[in-house]
Design an enzyme around this catalytic site. Structure first.
Site, mmCIF file in Angstrom:
data_model
loop_
_atom_site.group_PDB
_atom_site.id
_atom_site.type_symbol
_atom_site.label_atom_id
_atom_site.label_comp_id
_atom_site.label_asym_id
_atom_site.label_seq_id
_atom_site.Cartn_x
_atom_site.Cartn_y
_atom_site.Cartn_z
ATOM 1 N N CYS A 36 0.837 -1.198 0.000
ATOM 2 C CA CYS A 36 0.000 0.000 0.000
ATOM 3 C C CYS A 36 0.879 1.257 0.000
ATOM 4 C CB CYS A 36 -0.898 -0.015 1.230
ATOM 5 S SG CYS A 36 -1.825 1.501 1.497
ATOM 6 N N GLY A 37 0.682 2.116 -0.991
ATOM 7 C CA GLY A 37 1.459 3.354 -1.084
ATOM 8 C C GLY A 37 1.255 4.260 0.116
#
Length: 116
Positions: free
Chosen positions: A10-11
């Protein structure tokens, strides 16, 4: 010590860790997809977040849409769904003592630490 519920894919979660690195905060990473929280841990986390279980669910996830959307569910059933399918848990989450936030934006993280 600060704890971070982290998903490496997840960024927003990676950005949260970068923020903590740059702020020289000591923290412990909890890879909640591998080390799935128990019912007691999720219940405690919800209290620290001051959220209802449905507010911690990623309701746009395919698993949620296919299996749970539009169903009448108790809080316990929602917690169990998150335990069974930890990808449903919002991320990243920062926990410090008895408070926690869903830390998706840098300004929210800053405000969290300033208030502590």
């Amino acid at each position: 010590m600060i704890e971070v519920y982290h998903n490496p894919r997840c960024g927003k979660s990676r950005n949260c860790l970068a923020f903590l690195e740059n702020s020289n905060q000591e923290y412990k990473i909890i890879k909640y997809l591998e080390d799935v929280p128990t019912q007691e841990e999720l219940t405690s986390l919800l209290k620290k977040l001051d959220l209802k279980p449905i507010e911690l669910v990623r309701q746009k996830e395919k698993i949620w849409i296919d299996n749970f959307k539009n169903q009448e569910m108790s809080d316990e059933a929602i917690i169990q769904a998150m335990i069974t399918h930890p990808t449903l848990i919002e991320r990243p989450i920062i926990i410090k003592e008895n408070k926690a936030i869903i830390a998706r934006e840098a300004d929210k993280i800053e405000a969290f630490f300033e208030a502590q």
